[in-house]
Design a protein around this motif. Structure first.
Motif, short mmCIF file in Angstrom:
data_model
loop_
_atom_site.label_atom_id
_atom_site.label_comp_id
_atom_site.label_asym_id
_atom_site.label_seq_id
_atom_site.Cartn_x
_atom_site.Cartn_y
_atom_site.Cartn_z
N THR A 199 0.84 -1.19 0.00
CA THR A 199 0.00 0.00 0.00
C THR A 199 0.88 1.25 0.00
N LYS A 200 0.69 2.08 -1.04
CA LYS A 200 1.59 3.22 -1.21
C LYS A 200 0.81 4.45 -1.68
N ARG A 201 1.02 5.57 -1.02
CA ARG A 201 0.39 6.82 -1.43
C ARG A 201 1.41 7.95 -1.39
N ARG A 202 1.39 8.78 -2.43
CA ARG A 202 2.29 9.94 -2.52
C ARG A 202 3.74 9.56 -2.29
N GLY A 203 4.13 8.38 -2.80
CA GLY A 203 5.52 7.96 -2.74
C GLY A 203 5.92 7.28 -1.46
N VAL A 204 5.00 7.18 -0.48
CA VAL A 204 5.33 6.57 0.82
C VAL A 204 4.51 5.29 1.03
N PRO A 205 5.17 4.17 1.40
CA PRO A 205 4.43 2.93 1.72
C PRO A 205 3.70 3.09 3.06
N THR A 206 2.42 3.50 2.98
CA THR A 206 1.70 3.95 4.18
C THR A 206 1.45 2.83 5.19
N PHE A 207 1.17 1.60 4.72
CA PHE A 207 0.94 0.52 5.69
C PHE A 207 2.22 0.23 6.48
N GLY A 208 3.36 0.28 5.80
CA GLY A 208 4.63 0.06 6.48
C GLY A 208 4.90 1.10 7.56
N VAL A 209 4.56 2.36 7.23
CA VAL A 209 4.71 3.46 8.21
C VAL A 209 3.79 3.20 9.41
N LEU A 210 2.53 2.83 9.13
CA LEU A 210 1.57 2.58 10.20
C LEU A 210 2.01 1.40 11.07
N ALA A 211 2.45 0.31 10.44
CA ALA A 211 2.88 -0.88 11.19
C ALA A 211 4.05 -0.55 12.11
N ALA A 212 5.03 0.18 11.57
CA ALA A 212 6.22 0.53 12.37
C ALA A 212 5.84 1.45 13.53
N ALA A 213 4.95 2.42 13.27
CA ALA A 213 4.55 3.35 14.33
C ALA A 213 3.78 2.63 15.43
N VAL A 214 2.91 1.69 15.05
CA VAL A 214 2.14 0.93 16.04
C VAL A 214 3.06 0.04 16.88
N LEU A 215 3.98 -0.67 16.21
CA LEU A 215 4.90 -1.57 16.93
C LEU A 215 5.83 -0.78 17.87
N ALA A 216 6.37 0.35 17.37
CA ALA A 216 7.24 1.18 18.21
C ALA A 216 6.46 1.76 19.39
N SER A 217 5.20 2.14 19.14
CA SER A 217 4.34 2.67 20.23
C SER A 217 4.09 1.60 21.29
N ALA A 218 3.84 0.37 20.83
CA ALA A 218 3.60 -0.74 21.78
C ALA A 218 4.82 -0.95 22.67
N LEU A 219 6.01 -0.92 22.06
CA LEU A 219 7.25 -1.07 22.85
C LEU A 219 7.38 0.05 23.87
N THR A 220 7.07 1.27 23.43
CA THR A 220 7.20 2.44 24.29
C THR A 220 6.23 2.35 25.47
N VAL A 221 5.00 1.92 25.19
CA VAL A 221 3.99 1.76 26.25
C VAL A 221 4.46 0.71 27.25
N ILE A 222 4.97 -0.43 26.75
CA ILE A 222 5.49 -1.49 27.63
C ILE A 222 6.60 -0.93 28.52
N ASN A 223 7.48 -0.13 27.91
CA ASN A 223 8.60 0.45 28.64
C ASN A 223 8.14 1.31 29.81
N TYR A 224 7.11 2.14 29.58
CA TYR A 224 6.67 3.08 30.63
C TYR A 224 5.69 2.48 31.61
N LEU A 225 4.77 1.63 31.13
CA LEU A 225 3.73 1.12 32.02
C LEU A 225 4.22 -0.01 32.92
N THR A 226 5.13 -0.83 32.41
CA THR A 226 5.61 -1.95 33.22
C THR A 226 6.93 -1.63 33.91
#
Length: 452
Positions: free
Chosen positions: A315-342
């Motif tokens: 999935t790509k829009r305006r030259g950027v693979p948008t699903f890849g961006v979304l997947a990476a942001a969600v996974l990095a966010s999950a790691l960050t939440v784990i880091n702070y909450l636990t």
């Protein structure tokens, strides 16, 4: 095929992408990290710079033959087949989103310096998530916005660092340098120990090659941007470290928590240096996150075109693979939440170790691909084909990357290899699906036709 509304990266923006991705938040602590080894660490930095430039030149030469998005993945697959290509893409993808989480957490520390009032874990988590999602939104808007953010953030962090580096020479006092070799043992041992800390300063040299499909005239500009960006980062690193070594007394520098701030205060007096450098550090990290967010989507996009990653990554829009961006942001966010909450610092430390090893796998495979192309006489893959020079460069790049692996340490290699091997399950699943489709006579999921 490129969307007509996509503005492709020119040489300047591609150079800023490389420089911005290389210079993250680490530069602001680097002088204090290597100070205990003495000024021999400056020699180590010089040697490493030669290795990083060799790797940059190799990426430039490979991009001439394969000016496609995916860089190291594309070269590994072309030389060694699907499995090597998959390992390169999987390893690089892992490294990007895990290191993005680490960068976001690092940004929080500098925000504390700018706004010392807040200390709650909840606010820290919001700041870290903001640092992840603002660059993701810039990526969703398209390559022209990614390029604009990268250009502005690179200039805003390059100028103050270069200012300290140049002005620091006027305040330079040789008495501050301390001994040439401060640690025990031999000078060579001290240089290697310092190098182990400095090695990862140059991760990011592949950024232009990774986004080659979005670069204007990639056969020419990817190589140029890679070398210019690496040289720009090297100038900031080397001159900045020399300036800090020469303005902050060695015994103070060894224990410094903010070496560039101490250098500014030593030069001009007062205590405003900490605030100024913290602001530069936040800009630097946000700029690096902007570039690394794009990188996190490019490798799986290229692998998905060949059916080695799920088709959603196409999935790509305006030259950027948008699903890849979304997947990476969600996974990095999950790691960050784990880091702070636990408060599970141990988990986070393990993940950071994984990134240190994961960065080296695509580099080794890319340098190996260049050596393979040369030794099999495929001169058209490595133009201009001056065999001895190109082989020497490829061997130096391979040696530099091998040194990266050695410098990562036992724990990083152990954790990284486990994570790398976990990818074999994903490869088996994708390969089985592709084989099943081919037997049924269906078109290959990885075919790029029809993708925007």
């Amino acid at each position: 095929m490129h969307d007509r509304h996509t503005r492709r990266f020119g040489l300047g923006t591609a150079t800023c992408l490389v420089m911005g991705n290389i210079i993250g938040g680490g530069i602001f602590l680097l002088p204090a990290s290597v100070a205990p080894f003495g000024t021999v660490s400056l020699v180590a930095f010089g040697v490493l710079t030669i290795g990083a430039l060799a790797l940059a030149l190799v990426f430039g030469k490979l991009a001439r033959r394969h000016p496609d998005t995916g860089g190291p993945y594309v070269y590994a697959r072309e030389a060694f087949g699907d499995f090597a290509g998959f390992l390169s893409a999987w390893s690089y993808w892992t490294m990007t989103w895990v290191s993005n989480a680490a960068l976001a957490v690092a940004a929080v520390g500098y925000v504390h310096v700018l706004f010392p009032g807040h200390q709650s874990r909840g606010v820290d988590l919001m700041v870290a998530l903001g640092a992840l999602w603002l660059p993701a939104l810039a990526n969703f808007a398209g390559t022209r916005y990614v390029g604009a953010v990268q250009l502005v953030s690179t200039v805003l962090k390059f100028v103050p660092l270069l200012f300290i580096a140049v002005v620091g020479l006027f305040f330079f006092d040789p008495d501050n340098l301390g001994p040439f070799h401060a640690g025990g043992g031999s000078a060579i041992g001290g240089m290697s120990a310092a190098a182990a800390i400095l090695l990862y300063s140059y991760v990011g040299v592949e950024s232009a090659a990774m986004s080659a499909g979005e670069v204007r005239d990639p056969e020419r500009n990817v190589g140029r941007a890679t070398v210019l960006g690496t040289i720009g980062a090297a100038v900031v690193y080397l001159l900045g470290t020399v300036a800090v070594f020469g303005t902050v007394a060695h015994d103070k520098l060894v224990n410094s928590k903010a070496p560039f701030s101490d250098a500014v205060n030593a030069m001009f007096g007062g205590h405003w240096g900490g605030t100024a450098i913290a602001a530069a550090a936040v800009i630097s990290i946000v700029g690096a996150l902007n570039g690394w967010t794009l990188m996190s989507a490019q490798s799986p996009y290229a692998a998905a075109k060949d059916g080695l990653f799920p088709a959603l990554f196409l999935t790509k829009r305006r030259g950027v693979p948008t699903f890849g961006v979304l997947a990476a942001a969600v996974l990095a966010s999950a790691l960050t939440v784990i880091n702070y909450l636990t408060g599970a610092g141990g988990v986070f430390e393990i993940l950071v170790l994984i990134t240190t090893f994961s960065a080296t796998v695509p580099y080794l495979l890319a340098a190996g691909a260049q050596i393979y192309f040369l030794l099999t006489g495929q001169r058209d893959k490595v133009r201009p084909a001056r065999f001895a020079r190109d082989l020497t460069l490829a061997l130096v790049a391979f040696g530099f990357t091998f040194w990266l692996v050695a410098g990562a340490g036992y724990a990083a290699i152990y954790q990284g290899v486990l994570f790398l091997f976990a990818g074999i399950l994903v490869y088996a699943w994708m390969a089985a699906r592709r084989t099943g489709r081919l037997r049924a006579g269906a078109p290959d999921e990885g075919a790029p036709a029809g993708t925007p």
